[in-house]
Design an enzyme around this catalytic site. Structure first.
Site, PDB file in Angstrom:
ATOM      1  N   GLU A  19      65.120  46.639 -16.268  1.00  0.00           N
ATOM      2  CA  GLU A  19      64.200  45.643 -15.712  1.00  0.00           C
ATOM      3  C   GLU A  19      62.788  46.195 -15.816  1.00  0.00           C
ATOM      4  O   GLU A  19      62.502  47.269 -15.289  1.00  0.00           O
ATOM      5  CB  GLU A  19      64.552  45.380 -14.249  1.00  0.00           C
ATOM      6  CG  GLU A  19      63.622  44.378 -13.594  1.00  0.00           C
ATOM      7  CD  GLU A  19      63.506  44.576 -12.092  1.00  0.00           C
ATOM      8  OE1 GLU A  19      64.536  44.602 -11.404  1.00  0.00           O
ATOM      9  OE2 GLU A  19      62.348  44.711 -11.622  1.00  0.00           O
ATOM     10  N   SER A  72      59.331  41.597 -12.738  1.00  0.00           N
ATOM     11  CA  SER A  72      59.938  40.461 -12.056  1.00  0.00           C
ATOM     12  C   SER A  72      58.834  39.577 -11.512  1.00  0.00           C
ATOM     13  O   SER A  72      57.682  40.008 -11.381  1.00  0.00           O
ATOM     14  CB  SER A  72      60.940  40.898 -10.997  1.00  0.00           C
ATOM     15  OG  SER A  72      60.306  41.586  -9.999  1.00  0.00           O
ATOM     16  N   ARG A 114      56.207  53.397  -3.284  1.00  0.00           N
ATOM     17  CA  ARG A 114      57.520  53.014  -2.759  1.00  0.00           C
ATOM     18  C   ARG A 114      58.310  54.243  -2.320  1.00  0.00           C
ATOM     19  O   ARG A 114      58.534  55.157  -3.112  1.00  0.00           O
ATOM     20  CB  ARG A 114      58.304  52.233  -3.806  1.00  0.00           C
ATOM     21  CG  ARG A 114      57.529  50.975  -4.175  1.00  0.00           C
ATOM     22  CD  ARG A 114      58.365  49.953  -4.853  1.00  0.00           C
ATOM     23  NE  ARG A 114      57.523  48.796  -5.146  1.00  0.00           N
ATOM     24  CZ  ARG A 114      57.941  47.660  -5.644  1.00  0.00           C
ATOM     25  NH1 ARG A 114      59.213  47.505  -5.917  1.00  0.00           N
ATOM     26  NH2 ARG A 114      57.106  46.663  -5.865  1.00  0.00           N
ATOM     27  N   GLU A 146      61.253  55.108  -2.113  1.00  0.00           N
ATOM     28  CA  GLU A 146      62.646  55.096  -2.539  1.00  0.00           C
ATOM     29  C   GLU A 146      63.110  56.536  -2.629  1.00  0.00           C
ATOM     30  O   GLU A 146      62.499  57.341  -3.328  1.00  0.00           O
ATOM     31  CB  GLU A 146      62.761  54.397  -3.906  1.00  0.00           C
ATOM     32  CG  GLU A 146      62.749  52.889  -3.753  1.00  0.00           C
ATOM     33  CD  GLU A 146      62.187  52.140  -4.953  1.00  0.00           C
ATOM     34  OE1 GLU A 146      61.542  52.773  -5.812  1.00  0.00           O
ATOM     35  OE2 GLU A 146      62.382  50.926  -5.006  1.00  0.00           O
ATOM     36  N   ARG A 199      57.781  51.681 -17.028  1.00  0.00           N
ATOM     37  CA  ARG A 199      59.043  51.170 -17.588  1.00  0.00           C
ATOM     38  C   ARG A 199      58.807  50.476 -18.929  1.00  0.00           C
ATOM     39  O   ARG A 199      59.621  50.605 -19.841  1.00  0.00           O
ATOM     40  CB  ARG A 199      59.706  50.223 -16.602  1.00  0.00           C
ATOM     41  CG  ARG A 199      60.235  50.982 -15.397  1.00  0.00           C
ATOM     42  CD  ARG A 199      61.219  50.133 -14.684  1.00  0.00           C
ATOM     43  NE  ARG A 199      61.756  50.808 -13.523  1.00  0.00           N
ATOM     44  CZ  ARG A 199      62.638  50.253 -12.717  1.00  0.00           C
ATOM     45  NH1 ARG A 199      63.067  49.028 -12.946  1.00  0.00           N
ATOM     46  NH2 ARG A 199      63.111  50.915 -11.690  1.00  0.00           N
ATOM     47  N   ARG A 202      64.502  56.213 -13.751  1.00  0.00           N
ATOM     48  CA  ARG A 202      63.737  54.965 -13.846  1.00  0.00           C
ATOM     49  C   ARG A 202      62.932  54.626 -12.598  1.00  0.00           C
ATOM     50  O   ARG A 202      62.409  53.524 -12.488  1.00  0.00           O
ATOM     51  CB  ARG A 202      64.675  53.811 -14.201  1.00  0.00           C
ATOM     52  CG  ARG A 202      65.936  53.799 -13.365  1.00  0.00           C
ATOM     53  CD  ARG A 202      66.839  52.635 -13.673  1.00  0.00           C
ATOM     54  NE  ARG A 202      67.443  52.737 -14.989  1.00  0.00           N
ATOM     55  CZ  ARG A 202      68.135  51.766 -15.557  1.00  0.00           C
ATOM     56  NH1 ARG A 202      68.294  50.619 -14.931  1.00  0.00           N
ATOM     57  NH2 ARG A 202      68.676  51.922 -16.745  1.00  0.00           N
ATOM     58  N   HIS A 203      62.864  55.541 -11.627  1.00  0.00           N
ATOM     59  CA  HIS A 203      62.085  55.284 -10.417  1.00  0.00           C
ATOM     60  C   HIS A 203      61.039  56.353 -10.176  1.00  0.00           C
ATOM     61  O   HIS A 203      61.313  57.550 -10.358  1.00  0.00           O
ATOM     62  CB  HIS A 203      62.999  55.250  -9.186  1.00  0.00           C
ATOM     63  CG  HIS A 203      63.853  54.045  -9.122  1.00  0.00           C
ATOM     64  ND1 HIS A 203      65.117  54.027  -9.653  1.00  0.00           N
ATOM     65  CD2 HIS A 203      63.627  52.807  -8.612  1.00  0.00           C
ATOM     66  CE1 HIS A 203      65.635  52.815  -9.462  1.00  0.00           C
ATOM     67  NE2 HIS A 203      64.757  52.055  -8.848  1.00  0.00           N
TER      68      HIS A 203
END
Ligand code: AMO
Length: 418
Positions: free
Chosen positions: A341, A344, A196, A198, A392, A204-205
């Site tokens: 989180e 999901s 990803r 990001e 996570r 947390r990423h």
């Protein structure tokens, strides 16, 4: 007995040399006690050996055990295979703390330290547990492409790749492929990297993280999937408590078992709870990191460490989630563990026409998803699944403050090596 490893600590007390060797047969170091009067040649060799050397030794467990750090050995022979060219750039017994940057750069050396090693032994244990869980429940392990033509989780976070004369991307998620497989295999799982793009730098990423993904067909609704996920997580926690008790002890972590079913909160209820704490989430928006954290505090206070958020509005979700009859909510859920989180998932749209409509509604071009849509023409059952973030989950199980502590070689905004 012959044991191999690296010298992580050496102490010389007059007529005794004590050497600690970190090997792969136990989490704690092997303690070699060399006495000048008993084994003069080995004592001499031991005195000269540097911390960091790669050695093998032959010997037996000593009848006298004085060390608290590991099992003591009486040694007959030591073979030295490699000695360090330079002093070690990090302290592999962890006495001298290093900055995170240095720790990441030299993690492959730090893994000689039992504490560091325990984190990654547990990581391997989580993967092992997940695989066992799925196999016991009739899920088939699959591998889907990591070079893809379209993403499922939004264009902004795709890494472009030149694929001969085509434009391609690194896969953000196995989402589209695990759904296509619902046309023939009703239960699949994949343990996979997510790529990803990001740009933000948070605790947390990661830009390359790992997920435990599952998809199951012929479901009634998302509750069937949530049941699988909560059983998976409590299975993993039990497995680690049972099979990695020594590692947890080395880390000083008290891992509590989780009781199922997990608490369910509705998205609308969460918005109200946050609002009464002064955090306003604009209508139809996903929770921010700060909101997630605050909710975590509220929930932990109420005695819930882990909980689902269900009924996300369509405006906040990916195109593939099933819309409820009210047209507003969806079958999407998140699973939060102590304010973060970790997973999901949800029920998907399996009806061809509705799916095309959903793509258009999200401003996506159905032409780019032709290969995916095709799979929905030939008897696609109702289905759903989830993606669980490995790093996570580790953060919350082991109390790690930064996600970079949960992966050996880090890929983040500024790290492309080692
Ligand atoms: P989502 O985008 O929520 O859902 O990702 C699933 C889980 O993967 C982890 N994760 C990350 N961890 C670290 N760094 C990142 N950049 C990162 N991105 C994701 C999180 C997150 O909860 N296709 C859906 C899943 C599904 O519906 O099956 C998806 O990818 O723990």
């Amino acid at each position: 007995m012959r044991i191999c490893g690296w010298i992580i600590r050496k102490k010389v007390f007059g007529r005794i040399v004590i050497i600690e060797v970190s090997g792969d047969t136990s989490i704690k170091p092997h303690v070699l006690v060399l006495k000048r009067d008993r084994e003069p040649e080995l004592f001499k060799l031991g005195k000269e050996l540097d911390v960091g050397s790669a050695i093998c030794f032959e010997g037996d467990v000593s009848p006298i055990q004085k060390s608290k750090r590991g099992v003591e050995y009486l040694v007959r022979r030591i073979d030295v295979y490699s000695t360090p060219l330079d002093p070690l750039p990090v302290d592999t017994i962890g006495k001298v703390p290093a900055l995170l940057d240095t720790r990441i750069k030299y993690r492959y050396l730090l893994l000689r330290n039992p504490v560091e090693k325990a984190v990654f032994r547990i990581r391997a244990g989580i993967i092992e547990a997940a695989r066992r869980f799925f196999i016991e429940r009739g899920f088939m392990e699959v591998h889907t492409p990591k070079i893809v033509a379209a993403g499922a989780e939004g264009g902004a976070t795709l890494f472009p790749v030149k694929y001969f004369e085509y434009n391609a991307y690194l896969s953000q998620s196995p989402q589209l492929y695990k759904q296509m497989l619902m046309a023939s295999i009703p239960r699949v799982f994949e343990i996979t990297p997510y790529f990803r793009a990001e740009k933000f730098n948070t605790t947390r990423h990661l830009n390359e993280s790992w997920g435990i993904d599952a998809e199951q067909g012929f479901i009634r609704d998302e509750e069937d999937v949530m049941k699988t996920l909560e059983e998976l997580i409590s299975y993993i926690v039990d497995y680690i408590r049972r099979s990695y008790a020594e590692d947890l002890e080395v880390l000083g972590v008290e891992l509590k078992p989780l009781t199922t079913p997990f608490k369910r909160l509705r998205y609308d209820e969460v918005i109200d709870m946050l609002s009464s704490e002064g955090i306003e989430i604009p209508e139809g928006e996903d929770l921010t990191d700060a909101a997630e954290k605050k909710l975590g505090e509220i929930m932990v206070e109420k005695g819930y460490e882990i909980y689902y958020i269900v009924g996300f509005p369509w405006k906040t979700t990916g195109f593939y989630y099933m819309r409820k009859e009210d047209g507003i909510h969806t079958g999407k859920f998140d699973l939060d563990y102590k304010g973060l989180e970790i997973a999901s998932g949800g029920q998907r749209e399996h009806r061809y026409d509705k799916l095309v409509e959903a793509l258009k509604d999200k401003g996506l071009n159905p032409e780019n998803f032709k290969f995916y849509l095709e799979a929905f023409k030939y008897g696609m059952p109702p289905h759903g699944g989830f993606g669980l973030g490995v790093e996570r989950l580790m953060m919350k199980m082991l109390g790690l403050q930064n996600i970079r502590e949960a992966i050996i070689f880090v890929r983040d905004r500024t790290r492309l090596t080692p």
